[in-house]
Design a protein around this motif. Structure first.
Motif, PDB file in Angstrom:
ATOM      1  N   PHE A 132      15.373   6.757 -23.628  1.00 35.56           N
ATOM      2  CA  PHE A 132      15.098   5.599 -22.791  1.00 35.56           C
ATOM      3  C   PHE A 132      15.897   4.397 -23.288  1.00 35.56           C
ATOM      4  CE2 PHE A 132      12.690   1.797 -21.681  1.00 35.56           C
ATOM      5  CZ  PHE A 132      12.509   1.973 -20.325  1.00 35.56           C
ATOM      6  N   LEU A 133      15.871   4.161 -24.607  1.00 33.75           N
ATOM      7  CA  LEU A 133      16.603   3.025 -25.168  1.00 33.75           C
ATOM      8  C   LEU A 133      18.108   3.227 -25.097  1.00 33.75           C
ATOM      9  CD1 LEU A 133      14.466   2.042 -28.276  1.00 33.75           C
ATOM     10  CD2 LEU A 133      14.643   0.870 -26.086  1.00 33.75           C
ATOM     11  N   LEU A 134      18.551   4.471 -25.248  1.00 33.01           N
ATOM     12  CA  LEU A 134      19.984   4.749 -25.173  1.00 33.01           C
ATOM     13  C   LEU A 134      20.549   4.382 -23.802  1.00 33.01           C
ATOM     14  CD1 LEU A 134      22.447   5.964 -26.643  1.00 33.01           C
ATOM     15  CD2 LEU A 134      21.803   8.150 -25.647  1.00 33.01           C
ATOM     16  N   THR A 135      19.874   4.790 -22.758  1.00 26.63           N
ATOM     17  CA  THR A 135      20.356   4.438 -21.419  1.00 26.63           C
ATOM     18  C   THR A 135      20.200   2.942 -21.154  1.00 26.63           C
ATOM     19  OG1 THR A 135      18.221   5.036 -20.479  1.00 26.63           O
ATOM     20  CG2 THR A 135      19.968   6.693 -20.409  1.00 26.63           C
ATOM     21  N   LEU A 147      17.712   4.177 -12.037  1.00 28.21           N
ATOM     22  CA  LEU A 147      17.284   5.442 -11.474  1.00 28.21           C
ATOM     23  C   LEU A 147      17.766   6.596 -12.354  1.00 28.21           C
ATOM     24  CD1 LEU A 147      15.644   6.315  -9.043  1.00 28.21           C
ATOM     25  CD2 LEU A 147      17.769   6.712  -7.833  1.00 28.21           C
ATOM     26  N   GLY A 148      16.836   7.340 -12.899  1.00 25.00           N
ATOM     27  CA  GLY A 148      17.140   8.461 -13.776  1.00 25.00           C
ATOM     28  C   GLY A 148      16.875   8.179 -15.240  1.00 25.00           C
ATOM     29  N   GLN A 149      16.600   6.938 -15.595  1.00 26.88           N
ATOM     30  CA  GLN A 149      16.376   6.578 -16.998  1.00 26.88           C
ATOM     31  C   GLN A 149      15.107   7.238 -17.531  1.00 26.88           C
ATOM     32  OE1 GLN A 149      16.114   2.360 -17.584  1.00 26.88           O
ATOM     33  NE2 GLN A 149      16.181   2.522 -19.808  1.00 26.88           N
ATOM     34  N   ASN A 150      14.000   7.048 -16.873  1.00 28.77           N
ATOM     35  CA  ASN A 150      12.758   7.698 -17.284  1.00 28.77           C
ATOM     36  C   ASN A 150      12.799   9.190 -17.004  1.00 28.77           C
ATOM     37  OD1 ASN A 150      10.921   5.605 -18.301  1.00 28.77           O
ATOM     38  ND2 ASN A 150      11.180   4.725 -16.277  1.00 28.77           N
ATOM     39  N   ALA A 151      13.514   9.584 -15.962  1.00 27.51           N
ATOM     40  CA  ALA A 151      13.604  11.006 -15.617  1.00 27.51           C
ATOM     41  C   ALA A 151      14.307  11.783 -16.726  1.00 27.51           C
ATOM     42  CB  ALA A 151      14.344  11.173 -14.295  1.00 27.51           C
ATOM     43  N   LEU A 152      15.423  11.270 -17.225  1.00 26.38           N
ATOM     44  CA  LEU A 152      16.137  11.936 -18.316  1.00 26.38           C
ATOM     45  C   LEU A 152      15.278  11.993 -19.569  1.00 26.38           C
ATOM     46  CD1 LEU A 152      18.753  13.122 -19.552  1.00 26.38           C
ATOM     47  CD2 LEU A 152      19.373  10.777 -20.140  1.00 26.38           C
ATOM     48  N   ALA A 153      14.627  10.891 -19.885  1.00 25.85           N
ATOM     49  CA  ALA A 153      13.789  10.856 -21.085  1.00 25.85           C
ATOM     50  C   ALA A 153      12.613  11.815 -20.959  1.00 25.85           C
ATOM     51  CB  ALA A 153      13.291   9.423 -21.317  1.00 25.85           C
ATOM     52  N   LEU A 154      12.005  11.896 -19.794  1.00 25.06           N
ATOM     53  CA  LEU A 154      10.864  12.792 -19.590  1.00 25.06           C
ATOM     54  C   LEU A 154      11.299  14.256 -19.626  1.00 25.06           C
ATOM     55  CD1 LEU A 154       7.808  12.794 -19.079  1.00 25.06           C
ATOM     56  CD2 LEU A 154       8.299  12.783 -16.641  1.00 25.06           C
ATOM     57  N   ILE A 155      12.464  14.561 -19.085  1.00 24.89           N
ATOM     58  CA  ILE A 155      12.967  15.937 -19.123  1.00 24.89           C
ATOM     59  C   ILE A 155      13.222  16.373 -20.562  1.00 24.89           C
ATOM     60  CG2 ILE A 155      14.978  17.371 -18.587  1.00 24.89           C
ATOM     61  CD1 ILE A 155      15.100  15.926 -15.881  1.00 24.89           C
ATOM     62  N   LEU A 156      13.857  15.525 -21.357  1.00 28.83           N
ATOM     63  CA  LEU A 156      14.178  15.902 -22.734  1.00 28.83           C
ATOM     64  C   LEU A 156      12.925  16.003 -23.605  1.00 28.83           C
ATOM     65  CD1 LEU A 156      17.430  13.836 -23.119  1.00 28.83           C
ATOM     66  CD2 LEU A 156      17.214  16.311 -22.854  1.00 28.83           C
ATOM     67  N   ALA A 157      11.964  15.123 -23.383  1.00 30.41           N
ATOM     68  CA  ALA A 157      10.706  15.226 -24.117  1.00 30.41           C
ATOM     69  C   ALA A 157       9.935  16.468 -23.681  1.00 30.41           C
ATOM     70  CB  ALA A 157       9.865  13.970 -23.900  1.00 30.41           C
ATOM     71  N   SER A 158      10.025  16.819 -22.411  1.00 32.16           N
ATOM     72  CA  SER A 158       9.364  18.031 -21.915  1.00 32.16           C
ATOM     73  C   SER A 158      10.008  19.291 -22.480  1.00 32.16           C
ATOM     74  CB  SER A 158       9.422  18.077 -20.392  1.00 32.16           C
ATOM     75  OG  SER A 158       8.761  16.980 -19.845  1.00 32.16           O
ATOM     76  N   LEU A 168      23.084   1.185 -23.027  1.00 32.57           N
ATOM     77  CA  LEU A 168      24.363   1.422 -22.358  1.00 32.57           C
ATOM     78  C   LEU A 168      24.525   0.569 -21.099  1.00 32.57           C
ATOM     79  CD1 LEU A 168      24.755   5.285 -22.689  1.00 32.57           C
ATOM     80  CD2 LEU A 168      26.074   3.519 -23.862  1.00 32.57           C
ATOM     81  N   MET A 169      23.432   0.303 -20.415  1.00 31.57           N
ATOM     82  CA  MET A 169      23.510  -0.457 -19.166  1.00 31.57           C
ATOM     83  C   MET A 169      23.354  -1.963 -19.370  1.00 31.57           C
ATOM     84  SD  MET A 169      24.248   1.724 -16.952  1.00 31.57           S
ATOM     85  CE  MET A 169      24.141   0.691 -15.523  1.00 31.57           C
ATOM     86  N   HIS A 170      22.478  -2.376 -20.275  1.00 31.77           N
ATOM     87  CA  HIS A 170      22.138  -3.796 -20.382  1.00 31.77           C
ATOM     88  C   HIS A 170      22.515  -4.422 -21.714  1.00 31.77           C
ATOM     89  CE1 HIS A 170      19.865  -3.344 -16.693  1.00 31.77           C
ATOM     90  NE2 HIS A 170      19.213  -2.330 -17.226  1.00 31.77           N
ATOM     91  N   GLY A 171      22.968  -3.657 -22.662  1.00 30.98           N
ATOM     92  CA  GLY A 171      23.233  -4.188 -23.988  1.00 30.98           C
ATOM     93  C   GLY A 171      21.975  -4.168 -24.825  1.00 30.98           C
TER      94      GLY A 171
END
Length: 156
Positions: free
Chosen positions: A116-119, A72-83, A122-125
């Motif tokens: 997206f890949l950074l988060t 939750l927030g992974q795509n949201a953060l990426a979309l905010i920064l791209a926006s 960090l979470m899954h390796g």
């Protein structure tokens, strides 16, 4: 144009992008497919002058997280920064030719992919999904189709 029309158009393209994101495709095609939400939201950001676009990006990204079952927030953060990038180049984006717009879309998709890949890392390796690296390229290649088709839908 009244104040309700941009938000009705946003609702329509949001539903369409969520449907496109949920299509059951082969894993390789799904990973290399464009960032549909980013493409449609980019069109809306550029061609509709509205306030609160980052809050809307947060809501749309959260909807995408829920749909895809991501963190939750992974795509949201990426979309905010791209926006944010699209908002910074909005004036030149609007008057640029199509190939320059594709470059802007490519860079915003790269920003989306990096965060997206950074988060994800960090979470899954680390993962071995290299087809995801094609998504910015396919987003840039699909931009003319998205732009012209949404322009047709907007004027009807």
């Amino acid at each position: 144009m009244n104040t309700q029309r941009p938000y009705i158009f946003l609702l329509k393209i949001t539903i369409f992008s969520l449907i496109l994101s949920a299509l059951p495709l082969h894993e390789v095609v799904l990973d290399a497919s464009p960032f549909w939400m980013l493409l449609l939201f980019t069109y809306w950001l550029v061609y509709f002058p509205v306030k609160g676009s980052l809050f809307i990006a947060l809501i749309l990204g959260t909807l995408l997280d829920i749909l895809q079952g991501d963190l939750l927030g992974q795509n949201a953060l990426a979309l905010i920064l791209a926006s944010l990038f699209i908002n910074n180049v909005k004036q030149s984006f609007h008057v640029s030719n199509l190939s320059t717009q594709q470059v802007y879309v490519f860079f915003s998709s790269c920003i989306y992919l990096v965060f997206f890949l950074l988060t994800h890392v960090l979470m899954h390796g680390t993962g071995d999904n290299y087809y995801l690296l094609l998504a910015p390229l396919t987003s840039a290649l699909f931009w003319p189709v998205v732009r012209f088709s949404l322009a047709k839908c907007r004027h009807q």
